[in-house]
Write an enzyme that holds these catalytic residues in place. Structure first.
Site, PDB file in Angstrom:
ATOM      1  N   ARG A 102      -3.187  61.875  -3.328  1.00  7.27           N
ATOM      2  CA  ARG A 102      -2.039  60.971  -3.387  1.00  7.27           C
ATOM      3  C   ARG A 102      -1.018  61.270  -2.297  1.00  7.27           C
ATOM      4  O   ARG A 102      -0.469  60.346  -1.681  1.00  7.27           O
ATOM      5  CB  ARG A 102      -1.395  61.034  -4.766  1.00  7.27           C
ATOM      6  CG  ARG A 102      -0.193  60.121  -4.967  1.00  7.27           C
ATOM      7  CD  ARG A 102      -0.371  58.719  -4.410  1.00  7.27           C
ATOM      8  NE  ARG A 102      -1.596  58.065  -4.871  1.00  7.27           N
ATOM      9  CZ  ARG A 102      -2.113  56.987  -4.313  1.00  7.27           C
ATOM     10  NH1 ARG A 102      -1.544  56.460  -3.233  1.00  7.27           N
ATOM     11  NH2 ARG A 102      -3.221  56.446  -4.781  1.00  7.27           N
ATOM     12  N   LYS A 137      18.253  56.519   9.152  1.00  8.66           N
ATOM     13  CA  LYS A 137      18.004  55.643   7.999  1.00  8.66           C
ATOM     14  C   LYS A 137      16.554  55.831   7.553  1.00  8.66           C
ATOM     15  O   LYS A 137      15.691  54.977   7.736  1.00  8.66           O
ATOM     16  CB  LYS A 137      18.303  54.195   8.360  1.00  8.66           C
ATOM     17  CG  LYS A 137      19.769  53.966   8.689  1.00  8.66           C
ATOM     18  CD  LYS A 137      20.043  52.529   9.122  1.00  8.66           C
ATOM     19  CE  LYS A 137      21.513  52.344   9.490  1.00  8.66           C
ATOM     20  NZ  LYS A 137      21.794  50.970   9.961  1.00  8.66           N
ATOM     21  N   LYS A 169      31.168  57.936  14.937  1.00 10.66           N
ATOM     22  CA  LYS A 169      31.078  56.526  14.606  1.00 10.66           C
ATOM     23  C   LYS A 169      32.445  55.988  14.184  1.00 10.66           C
ATOM     24  O   LYS A 169      33.441  56.709  14.245  1.00 10.66           O
ATOM     25  CB  LYS A 169      30.018  56.317  13.521  1.00 10.66           C
ATOM     26  CG  LYS A 169      28.611  56.690  14.006  1.00 10.66           C
ATOM     27  CD  LYS A 169      27.582  56.573  12.916  1.00 10.66           C
ATOM     28  CE  LYS A 169      27.327  55.146  12.502  1.00 10.66           C
ATOM     29  NZ  LYS A 169      26.630  54.380  13.555  1.00 10.66           N
ATOM     30  N   GLU A 202      30.504  55.871  19.327  1.00 10.13           N
ATOM     31  CA  GLU A 202      30.300  54.451  19.078  1.00 10.13           C
ATOM     32  C   GLU A 202      31.497  53.635  19.580  1.00 10.13           C
ATOM     33  O   GLU A 202      32.643  54.009  19.361  1.00 10.13           O
ATOM     34  CB  GLU A 202      30.121  54.217  17.578  1.00 10.13           C
ATOM     35  CG  GLU A 202      29.937  52.764  17.189  1.00 10.13           C
ATOM     36  CD  GLU A 202      29.817  52.586  15.685  1.00 10.13           C
ATOM     37  OE1 GLU A 202      28.705  52.763  15.169  1.00 10.13           O
ATOM     38  OE2 GLU A 202      30.837  52.292  15.036  1.00 10.13           O
ATOM     39  N   ASP A 224      27.815  49.051  19.629  1.00  8.20           N
ATOM     40  CA  ASP A 224      27.435  48.595  18.300  1.00  8.20           C
ATOM     41  C   ASP A 224      27.764  47.118  18.091  1.00  8.20           C
ATOM     42  O   ASP A 224      28.924  46.713  18.163  1.00  8.20           O
ATOM     43  CB  ASP A 224      28.149  49.433  17.231  1.00  8.20           C
ATOM     44  CG  ASP A 224      27.658  49.111  15.837  1.00  8.20           C
ATOM     45  OD1 ASP A 224      26.435  49.108  15.630  1.00  8.20           O
ATOM     46  OD2 ASP A 224      28.506  48.858  14.956  1.00  8.20           O
TER      47      ASP A 224
END
Length: 286
Positions: A102, A137, A169, A202, A224
């Site tokens: 599995r 992510k 950010k 960012e 961004d």
């Protein structure tokens, strides 16, 4: 990025925890009906099409469960596969094969899906100087395998985690009182703690791009959710002062257009958070 030694250590931690989670105090289904001495053989069968990934990882899993298991590989990581292909044979203790089954399938199915999506994105960038990056992510506890799959698919890894790169950010910037202050505090922090970490900042608009460039000492600027015109203008203004990265609104329809704006990198969380597992199965051979 983290070192190769640490990367391998993360893989071993992943395997140990996944087997602990799945097996617990024993695979009682197998223990109940299969003798400990029974020997068997199985094949990894492809029931889909795309880019296979996780073959080397599967070997690590089998070896962790039982170092006497033998794997015979026919198709290596990164190869294109189609329905009916056999990737490898695994032979040895039947109980051991079933104990590892599995985790091997779960890992390879997801890794192959990620590699396939990454390969599609990378092909859309061919002929440009732009490279595709993953993000943080990722699935909790499975990040190292997912980032490995991105590499297999032809992409590059962004930072591994919060500790191996500075990334300022929007919330960091707002909480610290603005871009200039955030960068200044970061440089001082790195100096005081004797840390050599690259800094990415960012930018939400062209004014913030100009402020970041003026502050200096930044490795890369993250543009961004810029549109194409803003991206081209930002790239022209930044010039050789640092590298550039586009993110936000990146998909199969937009990625080439952003690349043609001249950015060095494009990052996409979709590589790891929006994929459908490749259909694979492990079938016993009589």
């Amino acid at each position: 990025m983290i070192s190769e030694t640490q990367f391998q250590n993360e893989l071993q931690l992943l395997i140990a925890n996944a087997i602990r989670e799945d097996v617990g105090d024993g695979d009682h289904s197998s223990l109940a009906c299969i003798p400990a001495s029974a020997q068997g053989k199985a094949k990894l069968l492809v029931k889909d099409e795309g880019i296979i990934a996780g073959v080397a990882f599967a070997e690590m899993i089998f070896n962790y469960v039982d170092s006497d298991l033998k794997i015979e590989t026919f198709i290596e990581d990164g190869a294109a596969v189609k329905f009916g292909d056999v990737v490898f044979y695994i032979s040895g203790s039947s109980q051991s094969i079933l104990k590892a089954e599995r985790m091997v399938l779960n890992s390879m199915q997801r890794m192959s899906a990620i590699a396939t999506k990454t390969r599609n994105y990378a092909r859309l960038l061919e002929g440009t100087n732009t490279k595709i990056l993953d993000t943080r992510k990722t699935t909790p506890g499975f990040r190292v395998a997912e980032k490995w799959a991105v590499k297999i698919g032809g992409g590059e890894n962004h930072r591994f985690a919060l500790y191996d790169m500075i990334m300022l950010k929007d919330n960091h910037i707002d909480f610290s009182g603005g871009i200039t202050l955030a960068i200044a505090k970061t440089k001082e922090y790195l100096k005081e703690n004797n840390r050599d970490l690259k800094i990415i900042v960012e930018a939400r608009d062209l004014n913030e791009v100009k402020e970041i460039v003026a502050a200096g000492g930044v490795y890369r600027i993250l543009l961004d959710n810029f549109d194409y015109d803003m991206t081209r203008e930002a790239v022209a203004f930044i010039g050789d002062s640092c590298l550039t990265e586009s993110s936000g609104n990146i998909n199969e329809d937009t990625i080439r257009n952003y690349a043609e704006c001249g950015v060095d990198y494009i990052s996409s969380g979709a590589l790891t958070h929006s994929v459908y597992n490749m259909d694979l199965s492990l079938k016993a051979i009589e």
